[in-house]
Design a protein around this motif. Structure first.
Motif, PDB file in Angstrom:
ATOM      1  N   GLU A   3       0.939  -1.090  -0.061  1.00 26.33           N
ATOM      2  CA  GLU A   3       0.025   0.092   0.144  1.00 26.33           C
ATOM      3  C   GLU A   3       0.904   1.507   0.041  1.00 26.33           C
ATOM      4  O   GLU A   3       0.159   2.359  -0.347  1.00 26.33           O
ATOM      5  CB  GLU A   3      -1.003  -0.024   1.165  1.00 26.33           C
ATOM      6  CG  GLU A   3      -0.417   0.122   2.478  1.00 26.33           C
ATOM      7  CD  GLU A   3       0.235  -1.183   3.015  1.00 26.33           C
ATOM      8  OE1 GLU A   3       1.172  -0.977   4.001  1.00 26.33           O
ATOM      9  OE2 GLU A   3       0.141  -2.130   2.467  1.00 26.33           O
ATOM     10  N   ALA A   4       2.168   1.046   0.202  1.00 26.43           N
ATOM     11  CA  ALA A   4       2.910   2.312   0.122  1.00 26.43           C
ATOM     12  C   ALA A   4       3.461   2.808  -1.076  1.00 26.43           C
ATOM     13  O   ALA A   4       3.696   4.084  -1.344  1.00 26.43           O
ATOM     14  CB  ALA A   4       4.475   1.768   0.812  1.00 26.43           C
ATOM     15  N   LEU A   5       2.965   1.912  -2.006  1.00 30.99           N
ATOM     16  CA  LEU A   5       3.142   2.387  -3.446  1.00 30.99           C
ATOM     17  C   LEU A   5       2.049   3.311  -3.913  1.00 30.99           C
ATOM     18  O   LEU A   5       0.784   2.799  -3.952  1.00 30.99           O
ATOM     19  CB  LEU A   5       3.134   1.256  -4.523  1.00 30.99           C
ATOM     20  CG  LEU A   5       4.202   0.155  -4.256  1.00 30.99           C
ATOM     21  CD1 LEU A   5       4.180  -1.023  -4.986  1.00 30.99           C
ATOM     22  CD2 LEU A   5       5.574   0.719  -4.417  1.00 30.99           C
ATOM     23  N   LEU A   6       2.254   4.538  -4.458  1.00 32.82           N
ATOM     24  CA  LEU A   6       1.277   5.720  -4.781  1.00 32.82           C
ATOM     25  C   LEU A   6       1.527   6.017  -6.169  1.00 32.82           C
ATOM     26  O   LEU A   6       2.740   6.466  -6.435  1.00 32.82           O
ATOM     27  CB  LEU A   6       1.333   6.650  -3.753  1.00 32.82           C
ATOM     28  CG  LEU A   6       0.975   6.428  -2.319  1.00 32.82           C
ATOM     29  CD1 LEU A   6       1.034   7.673  -1.487  1.00 32.82           C
ATOM     30  CD2 LEU A   6      -0.336   5.649  -2.375  1.00 32.82           C
ATOM     31  N   TRP A   7       0.510   6.192  -7.064  1.00 30.70           N
ATOM     32  CA  TRP A   7       0.429   6.629  -8.419  1.00 30.70           C
ATOM     33  C   TRP A   7       0.217   8.234  -8.319  1.00 30.70           C
ATOM     34  O   TRP A   7      -0.532   8.545  -7.835  1.00 30.70           O
ATOM     35  CB  TRP A   7      -0.634   6.071  -9.085  1.00 30.70           C
ATOM     36  CG  TRP A   7      -0.795   6.556 -10.615  1.00 30.70           C
ATOM     37  CD1 TRP A   7      -1.827   6.846 -11.052  1.00 30.70           C
ATOM     38  CD2 TRP A   7       0.121   5.914 -11.602  1.00 30.70           C
ATOM     39  NE1 TRP A   7      -1.553   7.192 -12.336  1.00 30.70           N
ATOM     40  CE2 TRP A   7      -0.496   6.561 -12.779  1.00 30.70           C
ATOM     41  CE3 TRP A   7       1.160   5.466 -11.733  1.00 30.70           C
ATOM     42  CZ2 TRP A   7       0.130   6.674 -13.947  1.00 30.70           C
ATOM     43  CZ3 TRP A   7       1.868   5.373 -12.955  1.00 30.70           C
ATOM     44  CH2 TRP A   7       1.267   5.686 -14.325  1.00 30.70           C
ATOM     45  N   ALA A   8       1.401   9.056  -8.714  1.00 33.62           N
ATOM     46  CA  ALA A   8       1.368  10.173  -8.569  1.00 33.62           C
ATOM     47  C   ALA A   8       2.188  10.790  -9.692  1.00 33.62           C
ATOM     48  O   ALA A   8       2.740  10.502 -10.449  1.00 33.62           O
ATOM     49  CB  ALA A   8       2.201  10.444  -7.161  1.00 33.62           C
ATOM     50  N   GLU A   9       1.751  12.152  -9.718  1.00 34.70           N
ATOM     51  CA  GLU A   9       2.310  13.209 -10.739  1.00 34.70           C
ATOM     52  C   GLU A   9       3.955  13.602 -10.333  1.00 34.70           C
ATOM     53  O   GLU A   9       4.011  14.041  -9.261  1.00 34.70           O
ATOM     54  CB  GLU A   9       1.522  14.363 -11.033  1.00 34.70           C
ATOM     55  CG  GLU A   9       1.857  15.277 -12.342  1.00 34.70           C
ATOM     56  CD  GLU A   9       0.836  16.206 -12.571  1.00 34.70           C
ATOM     57  OE1 GLU A   9       1.464  17.247 -13.659  1.00 34.70           O
ATOM     58  OE2 GLU A   9      -0.047  16.583 -12.236  1.00 34.70           O
ATOM     59  N   VAL A  10       4.811  13.568 -11.073  1.00 28.10           N
ATOM     60  CA  VAL A  10       5.947  13.706 -10.870  1.00 28.10           C
ATOM     61  C   VAL A  10       6.773  14.647 -12.069  1.00 28.10           C
ATOM     62  O   VAL A  10       6.133  14.492 -13.203  1.00 28.10           O
ATOM     63  CB  VAL A  10       7.036  12.367 -10.566  1.00 28.10           C
ATOM     64  CG1 VAL A  10       6.333  11.715  -9.615  1.00 28.10           C
ATOM     65  CG2 VAL A  10       6.926  11.588 -11.878  1.00 28.10           C
ATOM     66  N   PRO A  11       7.843  15.153 -11.866  1.00 30.31           N
ATOM     67  CA  PRO A  11       8.470  16.084 -12.840  1.00 30.31           C
ATOM     68  C   PRO A  11       8.894  15.029 -13.972  1.00 30.31           C
ATOM     69  O   PRO A  11       9.275  13.882 -13.931  1.00 30.31           O
ATOM     70  CB  PRO A  11       9.715  16.633 -12.328  1.00 30.31           C
ATOM     71  CG  PRO A  11       9.572  16.694 -10.812  1.00 30.31           C
ATOM     72  CD  PRO A  11       8.668  15.373 -10.453  1.00 30.31           C
ATOM     73  N   ASP A  12       8.792  15.438 -15.276  1.00 36.28           N
ATOM     74  CA  ASP A  12       9.231  14.880 -16.446  1.00 36.28           C
ATOM     75  C   ASP A  12      10.729  14.644 -16.321  1.00 36.28           C
ATOM     76  O   ASP A  12      11.619  15.538 -16.184  1.00 36.28           O
ATOM     77  CB  ASP A  12       9.018  15.536 -17.880  1.00 36.28           C
ATOM     78  CG  ASP A  12       7.349  15.443 -18.098  1.00 36.28           C
ATOM     79  OD1 ASP A  12       6.922  14.535 -17.695  1.00 36.28           O
ATOM     80  OD2 ASP A  12       6.952  16.121 -18.763  1.00 36.28           O
ATOM     81  N   PRO A  13      11.285  13.547 -16.716  1.00 36.44           N
ATOM     82  CA  PRO A  13      12.914  13.290 -16.852  1.00 36.44           C
ATOM     83  C   PRO A  13      13.378  13.929 -18.059  1.00 36.44           C
ATOM     84  O   PRO A  13      12.712  13.931 -19.224  1.00 36.44           O
ATOM     85  CB  PRO A  13      13.108  11.751 -16.746  1.00 36.44           C
ATOM     86  CG  PRO A  13      11.665  11.014 -17.265  1.00 36.44           C
ATOM     87  CD  PRO A  13      10.499  12.066 -16.991  1.00 36.44           C
ATOM     88  N   VAL A  14      14.594  14.359 -18.174  1.00 31.47           N
ATOM     89  CA  VAL A  14      15.254  15.009 -19.221  1.00 31.47           C
ATOM     90  C   VAL A  14      16.563  14.130 -19.497  1.00 31.47           C
ATOM     91  O   VAL A  14      17.462  13.990 -18.743  1.00 31.47           O
ATOM     92  CB  VAL A  14      15.696  16.287 -19.188  1.00 31.47           C
ATOM     93  CG1 VAL A  14      16.429  16.856 -20.151  1.00 31.47           C
ATOM     94  CG2 VAL A  14      14.411  17.244 -18.847  1.00 31.47           C
ATOM     95  N   PRO A  15      16.640  13.674 -20.796  1.00 37.72           N
ATOM     96  CA  PRO A  15      17.767  12.815 -20.916  1.00 37.72           C
ATOM     97  C   PRO A  15      19.275  13.512 -20.976  1.00 37.72           C
ATOM     98  O   PRO A  15      19.421  14.756 -21.465  1.00 37.72           O
ATOM     99  CB  PRO A  15      17.623  12.177 -22.519  1.00 37.72           C
ATOM    100  CG  PRO A  15      16.869  13.154 -22.883  1.00 37.72           C
ATOM    101  CD  PRO A  15      16.083  13.728 -22.011  1.00 37.72           C
ATOM    102  N   GLY A  16      20.217  13.263 -20.250  1.00 35.77           N
ATOM    103  CA  GLY A  16      21.608  13.836 -20.105  1.00 35.77           C
ATOM    104  C   GLY A  16      22.539  13.196 -21.377  1.00 35.77           C
ATOM    105  O   GLY A  16      22.093  12.614 -22.153  1.00 35.77           O
ATOM    106  N   ASP A  17      23.822  13.452 -20.979  1.00 34.96           N
ATOM    107  CA  ASP A  17      24.737  12.999 -21.933  1.00 34.96           C
ATOM    108  C   ASP A  17      24.570  11.584 -22.118  1.00 34.96           C
ATOM    109  O   ASP A  17      24.760  10.864 -21.028  1.00 34.96           O
ATOM    110  CB  ASP A  17      26.151  13.298 -21.459  1.00 34.96           C
ATOM    111  CG  ASP A  17      26.311  15.100 -21.446  1.00 34.96           C
ATOM    112  OD1 ASP A  17      25.666  15.448 -22.493  1.00 34.96           O
ATOM    113  OD2 ASP A  17      27.514  15.580 -21.376  1.00 34.96           O
TER     114      ASP A  17
END
Length: 326
Positions: A13-27
């Motif tokens: 139950e600790a797993l929560l579906w939430a809005e998070v920042p978009d990842p950005v690919p690095g080098d």
């Protein structure tokens, strides 16, 4: 985007579906739009607060995924936007998008659909690196695979048979053992009812196993050493049976045997890339010609990750449990 988060360690139950920042690919990274991920024991440990991601990795669980490349970071070559891929991750598979070092990408094998491909990266990399790159299983040798019904086990059975080894497995109950036999296992040992050391000795004329792939750890350490053949190799990849055991070095010396213990998640990028390259060279042809296949027990929506964790904790599955974007 949305991802499965763990605000506080705990049960499923600790797993929560939430809005998070978009990842950005690095080098050297690409951005993958996730089609599916798979559930691994490491995800359960992370949820419980016992296995933090490596520094700089995504904080979300998920050690593998399949999907499509949607963006390329600086310095990436050999891949294009729109490519269908599967990937070995340090974290972040339980999300709509994830960044991946390009050295940890694999093309989706021909004959495997995009969703099922999510069941491949972690198990193929784990089995190939430990059983073949480290323990050097050879044709004609005997390998004992503990947890033959697990995702790791189902892949290890197939790869060991593909190279011409004799395969012994432990699993719980006749139904799981019968399914292991369908994948190619030769010696079927019910760990609930049988002593794997005795069964192995009988089957091998007293010789034992040349290679043992172990997910249990301390609980099986002494018996694993007894089950090894002369010049045998024990590869420990899990600690479900504890972390501290007593080792009889005399028994190890007498057999000229070796014990290795490895994890995959925290390895340097270069090591992971080398393993992934070896998997692409040696395992992908076996998948594409049909000799090896992903074994998927069930598929659940990503938003139901908690239920997927309950399935894995119950031990009811045979093979992999997948999470797909619904």
């Amino acid at each position: 985007m949305h991802a499965i988060t763990i605000p506080e360690p705990g049960g499923p139950e600790a797993l929560l579906w939430a809005e998070v920042p978009d990842p950005v690919p690095g080098d050297g990274e690409v951005l993958v739009e996730v089609a599916a991920s798979a559930v691994n024991r490491a995800d359960l440990l992370q949820r419980q607060g016992h296995y933090d991601p490596p520094p700089g990795s995504s904080p979300y669980p998920g050690l593998e995924c399949s999907g499509r490349i949607t963006a390329l970071g600086p310095g990436v070559s050999g891949w294009a936007i729109g490519d269908e891929v599967c990937a070995l991750l340090s974290g972040g598979g339980y999300a709509e998008r994830v960044t991946v070092p390009s050295g940890q990408l694999l093309p989706v094998p021909s004959g495997v659909d995009l969703l099922a491909a999510a069941a491949l990266p972690e198990v193929t990399a784990t089995v190939w690196s430990n059983v073949f790159m480290i323990a050097h299983l050879r044709p004609g040798e005997t390998v004992l695979i503990h947890g033959g019904a697990s995702g790791i086990g189902t892949m290890a059975i197939q790869l060991a048979k593909a190279v011409g080894a004799t395969v012994a497995v432990t699993a719980g109950g006749p139904e799981k053992l019968a399914r292991c036999a369908e994948l190619g296992a030769d010696l079927l040992i019910d760990y609930r009812e049988q002593d794997f050391v005795a069964e192995l000795r009988t089957a091998t004329g007293g010789a034992g196993a040349d290679v043992i792939l172990d997910i249990i750890g301390a609980k099986y350490l002494e018996r694993n050493v007894r089950a090894l053949a002369v010049n045998g190799r024990l590869a420990v990849i899990g600690l479900q049976g504890g972390v501290k055991g007593e080792l009889n070095l005399g028994a190890l010396l007498a057999k000229r045997a070796a014990i290795t213990a490895t994890s995959l998640r925290g390895r340097p990028l270069g090591e992971k890339a080398a393993i992934v390259a070896a998997v692409r060279e040696h395992v992908w042809p076996l998948i594409e010609n049909g000799r090896v296949r992903p074994v998927v027990d069930r598929v659940l929506p990503l938003s139901e990750a908690a239920q997927a964790h309950r399935v894995l904790e119950s031990g009811a599955q045979f093979g992999k449990v997948l999470l797909v974007r619904g």
